[in-house]
Design a protein around this motif. Structure first.
Motif, PDB file in Angstrom:
ATOM      1  N   ALA A 184       0.827  -1.202   0.000  1.00  0.00           N
ATOM      2  CA  ALA A 184       0.000   0.000   0.000  1.00  0.00           C
ATOM      3  C   ALA A 184       0.864   1.257   0.000  1.00  0.00           C
ATOM      4  CB  ALA A 184      -0.934  -0.003   1.205  1.00  0.00           C
ATOM      5  N   ARG A 185       1.931   1.269   0.808  1.00  0.00           N
ATOM      6  CA  ARG A 185       2.825   2.425   0.873  1.00  0.00           C
ATOM      7  C   ARG A 185       3.488   2.677  -0.477  1.00  0.00           C
ATOM      8  NH1 ARG A 185       6.333   5.435   4.269  1.00  0.00           N
ATOM      9  NH2 ARG A 185       8.375   5.776   3.298  1.00  0.00           N
ATOM     10  N   ILE A 186       4.001   1.613  -1.079  1.00  0.00           N
ATOM     11  CA  ILE A 186       4.685   1.761  -2.368  1.00  0.00           C
ATOM     12  C   ILE A 186       3.709   2.224  -3.447  1.00  0.00           C
ATOM     13  CG2 ILE A 186       5.862   0.500  -4.207  1.00  0.00           C
ATOM     14  CD1 ILE A 186       7.111  -1.250  -2.025  1.00  0.00           C
ATOM     15  N   LEU A 187       2.513   1.648  -3.429  1.00  0.00           N
ATOM     16  CA  LEU A 187       1.536   1.967  -4.476  1.00  0.00           C
ATOM     17  C   LEU A 187       1.039   3.402  -4.371  1.00  0.00           C
ATOM     18  CD1 LEU A 187      -0.204   0.974  -6.827  1.00  0.00           C
ATOM     19  CD2 LEU A 187      -1.875   0.161  -5.152  1.00  0.00           C
ATOM     20  N   PHE A 188       0.604   3.800  -3.181  1.00  0.00           N
ATOM     21  CA  PHE A 188      -0.045   5.100  -3.029  1.00  0.00           C
ATOM     22  C   PHE A 188       0.928   6.247  -2.767  1.00  0.00           C
ATOM     23  CE2 PHE A 188      -3.459   2.098  -2.028  1.00  0.00           C
ATOM     24  CZ  PHE A 188      -4.432   2.551  -2.906  1.00  0.00           C
ATOM     25  N   ARG A 189       2.124   5.931  -2.246  1.00  0.00           N
ATOM     26  CA  ARG A 189       3.058   7.009  -1.946  1.00  0.00           C
ATOM     27  C   ARG A 189       4.078   7.218  -3.053  1.00  0.00           C
ATOM     28  NH1 ARG A 189       5.730   8.133   3.986  1.00  0.00           N
ATOM     29  NH2 ARG A 189       6.668  10.145   3.466  1.00  0.00           N
ATOM     30  N   HIS A 190       4.329   6.188  -3.845  1.00  0.00           N
ATOM     31  CA  HIS A 190       5.376   6.297  -4.856  1.00  0.00           C
ATOM     32  C   HIS A 190       4.872   6.054  -6.285  1.00  0.00           C
ATOM     33  CE1 HIS A 190       8.475   6.665  -1.784  1.00  0.00           C
ATOM     34  NE2 HIS A 190       7.931   5.631  -1.153  1.00  0.00           N
ATOM     35  N   MET A 191       4.027   5.046  -6.461  1.00  0.00           N
ATOM     36  CA  MET A 191       3.555   4.722  -7.807  1.00  0.00           C
ATOM     37  C   MET A 191       2.552   5.756  -8.324  1.00  0.00           C
ATOM     38  SD  MET A 191       4.783   1.908  -9.232  1.00  0.00           S
ATOM     39  CE  MET A 191       5.530   0.333  -8.878  1.00  0.00           C
ATOM     40  N   ILE A 192       1.433   5.914  -7.612  1.00  0.00           N
ATOM     41  CA  ILE A 192       0.348   6.766  -8.078  1.00  0.00           C
ATOM     42  C   ILE A 192       0.803   8.203  -8.330  1.00  0.00           C
ATOM     43  CG2 ILE A 192      -1.932   7.700  -7.540  1.00  0.00           C
ATOM     44  CD1 ILE A 192      -1.940   4.740  -8.219  1.00  0.00           C
ATOM     45  N   PRO A 193       1.577   8.842  -7.403  1.00  0.00           N
ATOM     46  CA  PRO A 193       2.004  10.219  -7.681  1.00  0.00           C
ATOM     47  C   PRO A 193       2.799  10.362  -8.977  1.00  0.00           C
ATOM     48  CG  PRO A 193       2.341   9.707  -5.372  1.00  0.00           C
ATOM     49  CD  PRO A 193       1.964   8.426  -6.045  1.00  0.00           C
ATOM     50  N   HIS A 194       3.574   9.339  -9.349  1.00  0.00           N
ATOM     51  CA  HIS A 194       4.346   9.402 -10.581  1.00  0.00           C
ATOM     52  C   HIS A 194       3.480   9.189 -11.820  1.00  0.00           C
ATOM     53  CE1 HIS A 194       7.874   9.098  -7.949  1.00  0.00           C
ATOM     54  NE2 HIS A 194       8.570   9.531  -8.971  1.00  0.00           N
ATOM     55  N   LEU A 195       2.264   8.668 -11.626  1.00  0.00           N
ATOM     56  CA  LEU A 195       1.370   8.413 -12.759  1.00  0.00           C
ATOM     57  C   LEU A 195       0.378   9.553 -12.997  1.00  0.00           C
ATOM     58  CD1 LEU A 195       0.521   4.657 -12.030  1.00  0.00           C
ATOM     59  CD2 LEU A 195       2.074   5.524 -13.796  1.00  0.00           C
ATOM     60  N   VAL A 196       0.312  10.501 -12.055  1.00  0.00           N
ATOM     61  CA  VAL A 196      -0.678  11.575 -12.163  1.00  0.00           C
ATOM     62  C   VAL A 196      -0.495  12.380 -13.444  1.00  0.00           C
ATOM     63  CG1 VAL A 196      -1.429  13.765 -11.154  1.00  0.00           C
ATOM     64  CG2 VAL A 196      -1.109  11.769  -9.690  1.00  0.00           C
ATOM     65  N   SER A 197       0.763  12.713 -13.790  1.00  0.00           N
ATOM     66  CA  SER A 197       0.991  13.510 -14.996  1.00  0.00           C
ATOM     67  C   SER A 197       0.507  12.774 -16.243  1.00  0.00           C
ATOM     68  CB  SER A 197       2.476  13.857 -15.129  1.00  0.00           C
ATOM     69  OG  SER A 197       3.265  12.685 -15.255  1.00  0.00           O
TER      70      SER A 197
END
Length: 282
Positions: A184-197
């Motif tokens: 959950a930490r990796i997905l929501f703190r690192h993955m998702i923010p990098h996919l927003v753009s």
């Protein structure tokens, strides 16, 4: 603000942004700024022979075959196109992101099944699939939006999947796994923010495709149904009078082209601004 300033510095993007703002403003204020009710059939909107009037001082864009003001119908039709464009493309981006992130992050048999399903959907021509789906349901504004979302999510899913797989192999993700960080930490703190753009870019570019697809479905008679005006069904209703009353097809056609072009220009600029590594590759 940084993104907005960068957009304003680009002439083509600024042009597209201005067109979008004008259309959105007109659509939002449609009940108050339309010169006449869009569905009102006016006796002075037709000639003595019953033909529509060309653009004039009273009816700026002319009238249609029933004596209705074309400008009023175009403004009201902008609401339809924008509602479908935003709703359908928003749903498509959400579905595509969910499928792409799930497949890319978890991989294995889950990723394989989701990507094979995506490939299967991509194998069908989008327009043909949309026509079939629209024909199966009673066409309405929200049904058309749902149909378009169902055929447009696959491109987003494929792009997000590729981005997610690439991020999974980055050093900072490996470091997070190494220190025992949870999924959950990796997905929501690192993955998702990098996919927003990527989501923002595809959300903007996809609206142009959605507007064109809605216009095509309405033109073919399986989209938004009269009396609700949309730019596509305005062309559909008046296509047989193109030679005698060309303004009935010309003006809604120009509106569709301008709005789709504007979203493409803004989306293209956002791709350069938010991901400079893509600059010059399109």
């Amino acid at each position: 603000m940084r993104v907005l300033r960068a957009l304003v510095r680009r002439k083509l993007a600024l042009f597209g942004l201005v067109i979008i703002i004008v259309v959105v403003t007109a659509a939002g204020l449609a009940p108050w700024i339309t010169p006449y009710p869009p569905d009102r059939q006016m006796f002075d909107g037709l000639t003595l022979e019953g033909a529509p009037l060309p653009p004039n001082a009273q009816f700026w864009l002319g009238t249609d075959l029933l004596g209705r003001d074309l400008l009023s119908r175009l403004i009201e039709g902008a609401r339809t196109s924008l509602i479908i464009g935003v709703a359908a493309n928003g749903a498509a981006v959400l579905i595509g992101t969910l499928v792409g992130v799930t497949a890319g992050f978890f991989g294995g048999w889950i990723g394989a099944i989701l990507m094979r399903a995506t490939d299967l959907m991509m194998a069908f021509p989008a327009l043909l699939l949309a026509i079939v789906l629209a024909a199966l349901f009673t066409p309405s504004l929200w049904i058309v939006a749902l149909v378009i979302a169902m055929v447009n999510w696959v491109q987003v899913a494929r792009v997000i999947y590729t981005e997610t797989r690439s991020l999974s192999e980055r050093d900072f993700i490996e470091a997070e796994w190494g220190i025992g960080a949870g999924r959950a930490r990796i997905l929501f703190r690192h993955m998702i923010p990098h996919l927003v753009s990527t989501m923002v870019v595809w959300g903007t570019l996809g609206i142009a495709t959605t507007v064109l697809l809605e216009a095509t479905l309405s033109y073919l008679g399986v989209g938004v149904q009269p009396p609700t005006p949309s730019w596509g069904n305005i062309i559909f209703e008046n296509q047989t009078y193109f030679t005698s009353a060309p303004w009935l097809v010309f003006f809604p056609g120009i509106a569709i082209i301008l709005l789709a072009l504007s979203f493409n220009l803004v989306g293209d600029a956002l791709r350069d601004i938010l991901d400079p590594t893509q600059k010059g590759r399109h």
